[in-house]
Design a protein around this motif. Structure first.
Motif, PDB file in Angstrom:
ATOM      1  N   THR A 149       0.671  -1.702  -9.415  1.00  0.00           N
ATOM      2  CA  THR A 149       0.579  -2.930 -10.190  1.00  0.00           C
ATOM      3  C   THR A 149       0.894  -4.118  -9.278  1.00  0.00           C
ATOM      4  OG1 THR A 149       2.897  -2.914 -10.842  1.00  0.00           O
ATOM      5  CG2 THR A 149       1.356  -1.708 -12.259  1.00  0.00           C
ATOM      6  N   THR A 150       0.605  -5.315  -9.763  1.00  0.00           N
ATOM      7  CA  THR A 150       0.828  -6.503  -8.937  1.00  0.00           C
ATOM      8  C   THR A 150       2.281  -6.637  -8.515  1.00  0.00           C
ATOM      9  OG1 THR A 150      -0.969  -7.616 -10.118  1.00  0.00           O
ATOM     10  CG2 THR A 150       0.520  -8.992  -8.838  1.00  0.00           C
ATOM     11  N   THR A 151       3.209  -6.426  -9.448  1.00  0.00           N
ATOM     12  CA  THR A 151       4.621  -6.520  -9.092  1.00  0.00           C
ATOM     13  C   THR A 151       5.013  -5.449  -8.091  1.00  0.00           C
ATOM     14  OG1 THR A 151       5.324  -7.591 -11.138  1.00  0.00           O
ATOM     15  CG2 THR A 151       6.969  -6.273  -9.994  1.00  0.00           C
ATOM     16  N   ILE A 152       4.557  -4.224  -8.301  1.00  0.00           N
ATOM     17  CA  ILE A 152       4.970  -3.128  -7.419  1.00  0.00           C
ATOM     18  C   ILE A 152       4.420  -3.298  -6.008  1.00  0.00           C
ATOM     19  CG2 ILE A 152       4.795  -0.644  -7.032  1.00  0.00           C
ATOM     20  CD1 ILE A 152       4.918  -0.318 -10.112  1.00  0.00           C
ATOM     21  N   VAL A 153       3.148  -3.698  -5.871  1.00  0.00           N
ATOM     22  CA  VAL A 153       2.624  -3.875  -4.510  1.00  0.00           C
ATOM     23  C   VAL A 153       3.255  -5.077  -3.823  1.00  0.00           C
ATOM     24  CG1 VAL A 153       0.456  -2.731  -5.048  1.00  0.00           C
ATOM     25  CG2 VAL A 153       0.585  -5.250  -5.160  1.00  0.00           C
ATOM     26  N   SER A 154       3.910  -5.929  -4.586  1.00  0.00           N
ATOM     27  CA  SER A 154       4.586  -7.079  -3.984  1.00  0.00           C
ATOM     28  C   SER A 154       5.691  -6.652  -3.036  1.00  0.00           C
ATOM     29  CB  SER A 154       5.168  -7.986  -5.075  1.00  0.00           C
ATOM     30  OG  SER A 154       4.143  -8.569  -5.853  1.00  0.00           O
ATOM     31  N   PHE A 155       6.283  -5.479  -3.266  1.00  0.00           N
ATOM     32  CA  PHE A 155       7.328  -5.012  -2.345  1.00  0.00           C
ATOM     33  C   PHE A 155       6.914  -3.751  -1.592  1.00  0.00           C
ATOM     34  CE2 PHE A 155       8.496  -3.484  -6.622  1.00  0.00           C
ATOM     35  CZ  PHE A 155       8.698  -2.120  -6.423  1.00  0.00           C
ATOM     36  N   SER A 156       5.605  -3.494  -1.544  1.00  0.00           N
ATOM     37  CA  SER A 156       5.094  -2.399  -0.724  1.00  0.00           C
ATOM     38  C   SER A 156       5.027  -2.844   0.730  1.00  0.00           C
ATOM     39  CB  SER A 156       3.703  -1.992  -1.203  1.00  0.00           C
ATOM     40  OG  SER A 156       3.129  -1.041  -0.326  1.00  0.00           O
ATOM     41  N   THR A 157       5.211  -1.893   1.650  1.00  0.00           N
ATOM     42  CA  THR A 157       5.018  -2.176   3.073  1.00  0.00           C
ATOM     43  C   THR A 157       3.747  -1.519   3.596  1.00  0.00           C
ATOM     44  OG1 THR A 157       6.451  -0.305   3.682  1.00  0.00           O
ATOM     45  CG2 THR A 157       7.486  -2.482   3.512  1.00  0.00           C
ATOM     46  N   ASP A 158       2.931  -0.987   2.683  1.00  0.00           N
ATOM     47  CA  ASP A 158       1.643  -0.401   3.028  1.00  0.00           C
ATOM     48  C   ASP A 158       0.578  -1.481   2.848  1.00  0.00           C
ATOM     49  OD1 ASP A 158      -0.780   0.900   3.173  1.00  0.00           O
ATOM     50  OD2 ASP A 158      -0.229   2.538   1.823  1.00  0.00           O
TER      51      ASP A 158
END
Length: 404
Positions: A149-158
């Motif tokens: 989701t937009t929020t979750i990928v906001s703190f992804s390092t991938d």
């Protein structure tokens, strides 16, 4: 040769023609499955060593789960949460007891469970801890995978998961996975939670250093933070315990569950925590039309009952040792790294030999399905119903792929 054996080009072309290319699947078209085995449209059988990213921990079409789904389909499938149905209380109670928590909040997908956990942690931070409005921060780990989701990928390092999806949601601090000192240093007066995978699955089944999870638990207790364990892939028997946290005797404040909870039949996820945490939510503040629906609950009840016997946790632990021994025997023979916890393994292939994708294509040509991740790393996560002989078969085929 691989292309000749991986058949059904027409079905593959049709899938590519009519589907957005957000996945790059192996060119195998499955039409039926049972237990640990899949059959394609040409009748060729494959040993499933992915198990739907752990959504199929109990194998394909487990008879107890299929029976529960059939029975519920003949009675009731959806009411919405506007009403209570007769499967809801049993599901919530039995899952809460399995987790050792007071309350359960059912959702559908793993990403929804993570989003729920984030919202609950922030609300808890404001209402219970007293963080200033709009300032709540959650500490997360590099290499994480919690959804898309937009929020979750906001703190992804991938970068594949994150790039070009901004602007990004603020409120997260990223620290190296397994580094307790870095985690502790990142905490300030606005930190409300630490969100971690006890084992990082998408990263290649990365197991943290011994003592890390107990250290996180201690820091969270001392600093008045919620420890949120994303056990969506690692939980429900996959690692040889009910939860991956159990290996070090750690009890988080919140479990995020999904994948195997739906028995490979319907998407089911849930957040489990005590009343002082989940109790911050009030009617109208969070919900889902399909979350906790009768069909999902009926299947998930049987999943919880299968786990309550301990049989699948024992199978995973015992067969996992056989898998570990076989994989470690391939170190220096094409493998340069192996990480195993229960029936979950990350394998690093010598990049001079082949990529992870190429290895999976060659395994598929030999009747074994697995998944690559990050270059030359592949993951093995067979259903927990796999037998010793089937593990040996997978190991033999892997050895031949590496030797070839």
């Amino acid at each position: 040769m691989v292309d000749d054996i991986l058949r059904t080009p027409g079905a593959v072309r049709d899938a590519e023609r009519w589907t957005a290319h957000n996945y790059h699947p192996l060119p195998v078209v499955i039409s039926s499955a049972e237990g640990a085995w899949l059959t394609d449209v040409d009748g060729r059988r494959y040993l499933d060593c992915l198990a739907g990213y752990s959504a199929l921990n109990f194998g394909h079409r487990h008879p107890q789960l299929i029976a529960a789904a059939h029975a519920q389909l003949d009675r009731l499938t959806l009411t919405s949460r506007a009403f209570i149905h007769d499967q809801f209380a049993d599901f919530c109670r039995e899952l809460a007891e399995l987790c050792g928590k007071d309350l359960v909040l059912p959702m559908n997908t793993g990403a929804e469970a993570v989003e729920t956990g984030i919202k609950v942690a922030r609300k808890w931070g404001y209402q219970v801890k007293g963080v200033a409005a709009g300032q709540a921060n959650i500490v997360v780990a590099e290499g994480n995978f919690h959804g898309r989701t937009t929020t979750i990928v906001s703190f992804s390092t991938d970068e594949d998961a994150r790039a070009d999806f901004g602007p990004y949601t603020p409120g997260f601090t990223v620290v190296p996975y397994g580094d307790l000192d870095a985690l502790a240093a990142a905490i300030d007066e606005n930190t409300v939670a630490v969100l971690l995978e006890p084992i990082q699955g998408e990263q290649g089944v990365v197991v943290p250093p011994e003592g890390y999870l107990p250290g996180v638990r201690q820091v969270c207790t001392e600093r008045n933070l919620l420890f949120i364990a994303d056990e969506i892939q690692s939980g429900l028997g996959r690692t040889g315990e009910t939860f991956a946290c159990d290996h070090e005797g750690v009890v988080p404040d919140m479990y995020l569950l999904g994948k195997a909870l739906g028995g490979g039949i319907v998407p089911v996820s849930a957040v489990a925590a005590n009343a002082d945490v989940l109790g911050v939510l009030k009617p109208g503040q969070h919900g889902s039309t399909f979350g906790g629906n009768p069909l999902a609950c009926a299947v998930a009840i049987e999943v919880v009952r299968l786990l309550a016997t301990g049989e699948f946790q024992r199978r995973s632990a015992e067969l996992g040792e056989r898998l570990r021994a076989g994989l470690e025997g391939l170190l220096g023979k094409g493998l340069v790294g192996v990480r195993v916890r229960g029936l979950w393994a990350g394998l690093d292939i010598d990049p001079a030999l082949m990529s992870g994708r190429e290895a999976c294509e060659r395994l598929a040509a030999r009747g074994v399905l697995a998944k690559d991740t990050h270059g030359s790393t592949i993951r093995l996560a067979p259903p927990l119903v796999i037998t010793e002989e089937e593990i040996d078969l997978a190991l033999t085929q892997l050895a031949e792929v590496l030797a070839a």
